[in-house]
Scaffold this active site. Structure first.
Site, PDB file in Angstrom:
ATOM      1  N   GLY A  36       1.080  -1.182  -0.032  1.00  0.00           N
ATOM      2  CA  GLY A  36      -0.138  -0.044  -0.075  1.00  0.00           C
ATOM      3  C   GLY A  36       0.631   1.387   0.042  1.00  0.00           C
ATOM      4  N   LYS A  75      20.569   2.215 -10.295  1.00  0.00           N
ATOM      5  CA  LYS A  75      20.314   3.627 -10.386  1.00  0.00           C
ATOM      6  C   LYS A  75      19.947   4.356  -8.940  1.00  0.00           C
ATOM      7  CE  LYS A  75      15.672   3.671 -10.063  1.00  0.00           C
ATOM      8  NZ  LYS A  75      14.653   4.536  -9.167  1.00  0.00           N
ATOM      9  N   ARG A 116      13.556   9.877  -3.660  1.00  0.00           N
ATOM     10  CA  ARG A 116      13.864   9.608  -2.110  1.00  0.00           C
ATOM     11  C   ARG A 116      15.305   9.173  -1.977  1.00  0.00           C
ATOM     12  NH1 ARG A 116       9.210   6.392  -3.086  1.00  0.00           N
ATOM     13  NH2 ARG A 116      10.311   4.476  -3.184  1.00  0.00           N
ATOM     14  N   GLU A 121      15.537   2.373  -1.503  1.00  0.00           N
ATOM     15  CA  GLU A 121      16.331   1.183  -1.774  1.00  0.00           C
ATOM     16  C   GLU A 121      17.682   1.362  -1.819  1.00  0.00           C
ATOM     17  OE1 GLU A 121      15.060  -1.643  -1.668  1.00  0.00           O
ATOM     18  OE2 GLU A 121      12.988  -1.799  -1.939  1.00  0.00           O
TER      19      GLU A 121
END
EC number: 1.1.1.8
Length: 418
Positions: free
Chosen positions: A93, A277, A341, A367
């Protein structure tokens, strides 16, 4: 009586053999400046551009050919996949999972889109108010988006599954719901990164966690911010699968007037570019946070692109994939735009903040932080030198300061570009 202004005159004479590059023995140049004879300003006067009728005709014909080809292609395009699809499940979500759920739900009236979420408050917000209160409180979701915390109900009779759980949590999450997953259910992975301990990509994590090596798999990647997808802004992405028919089916399912979907068979290239990346984006953010300027930013990102290409091709990826949407396209977006981010983590590191403080203040996963260490392990496995990406891993591990990293990188041997 007004004073008269005399023109200024400058005489330049070259005689004899000077200067040696002049062929004639004497050259006389007179420069005159007069207030009554203003000189044109070559820096401000627009250039005289005359496009001939022939040139305009060539452009018009080229564009008309492109439009005819496009219309012909669209006329032949199949729509049976969307017509047959009754239910799509989205695992997770978060922001991107929500954006893709909204997009798929808008593709066909009556299409059931189930979001499997863990937060009961978010679940209630989606079902009662049609908003994801955590990530998109201002965006109304289509009414055919339904949230649930029940994995069995979400997965029951699903035609496609969009996996949007962060990579580092995917394995344990999938193991927990594996009993409800149909062995023929196609998984479309939206997650980008490498599993830290195993160095696995999602194409390896999903079939292993589900204990089904034949689980249909597609990787979706490319330059795409969730917010812009929610705002229906033009976006282009790529779906990669070893099963060409499956890739074409997912293309049909997702492509719309504002979302272009290309297909690829290079799963490794699409996944590894999407993972690396994020690490490069942290490096780009560090450069910005340290205010090192545009020259250094361009040099760093160029070097990072080369490093990604070196490792990806050693792993079997196609070089053309690395220069496509999932490679260069995603790199440009993630490295240069403030919505990223991973770039934000880098900016704050470059500004002097600690990683712990940065991560504790974020409500979404970057990540690249977890992926950095895995990237270096992969580089050692494939015997590839990755100076920029290695420096990021060292900074994240608090073994190198950004200032020291820049100094070391600038003092690397001067080598031939490859």
């Amino acid at each position: 009586m007004a004073a008269s202004v005399q023109p200024a005159c400058l005489d330049l004479r070259f005689a004899g053999k000077h200067p040696p590059l002049l062929k004639h023995n004497a050259i006389f140049v007179r420069c005159v400046s007069s207030p009554n004879f203003p000189e044109p300003d070559s820096l401000t006067d627009p250039p005289d551009i005359n496009i001939s009728k022939d040139q305009r005709k060539v452009v018009r014909i080229a564009w008309e050919k492109l439009v005819r080809w496009s219309r012909s292609w669209r006329a032949k395009a199949k729509t049976d996949v969307l017509e047959r699809t009754r239910k799509v499940v989205v695992l997770g979500g978060g922001s991107f999972g929500t954006a893709m759920a909204a997009h798929v739900a808008s593709r066909k009236e009556g299409l059931e889109v189930n979001m499997l979420v863990r937060d009961s408050f978010v679940c209630q917000s989606i079902n009662e108010n049609h908003h994801n209160c955590k990530y998109f409180p201002e965006h109304k979701l289509p009414e055919n988006v339904i949230a649930t915390t029940d994995a069995k109900a979400a997965l029951l009779d699903a035609d496609y599954c969009l996996h949007a759980v962060p990579v580092q949590f995917s394995s344990s999450f999938l193991e927990g719901i594996s009993g409800y997953v149909d062995p023929g259910l196609p998984f479309i992975s939206l997650s980008k990164g490498l599993e830290l301990n195993t160095l696995r990509m999602m194409s390896q994590i999903i079939p292993t966690a589900l204990k089904n090596p034949r689980q249909p798999f597609v990787a979706l990647s490319g330059p795409s911010f969730a917010l812009e997808l929610m705002n229906n802004l033009p976006t282009a992405m790529v779906v990669a699968s070893k099963d060409k028919k499956l890739a074409n089916s997912v293309q049909q399912l997702l492509a719309s007037s504002y979302l272009r979907i290309n297909t690829s068979s290079d799963v490794t290239g699409v996944e590894i570019a999407g993972a690396l990346k994020n690490v490069l984006a942290i490096a780009a953010g560090i450069v910005d946070g340290m205010k090192l300027g545009n020259n250094s930013m361009a040099a760093l990102v160029s070097q990072g692109c080369s490093e990604i290409r070196w490792l990806a091709t050693k792993m079997g990826a196609k070089p053309t994939t690395i220069t496509g949407l999932s490679g260069t396209g995603d790199i440009m977006l993630t490295c240069f735009v403030n919505l990223s981010r991973n770039r934000t983590v880098g900016v704050r590191l470059g500004s002097g903040e600690t990683l712990d403080d940065i991560l504790s203040s974020m409500n979404q996963v970057a990540e690249g932080v977890a992926t950095a260490g895995a990237v270096i392990a992969l580089a050692q496995k494939y015997n590839v030198k990755l100076p920029v990406l290695t420096a990021v891993a060292k900074i994240i591990d608090n073994e190198l300061t950004p200032t020291k990293a820049v100094l070391e990188l600038m003092n690397l041997p001067q080598v031939e570009e490859v």
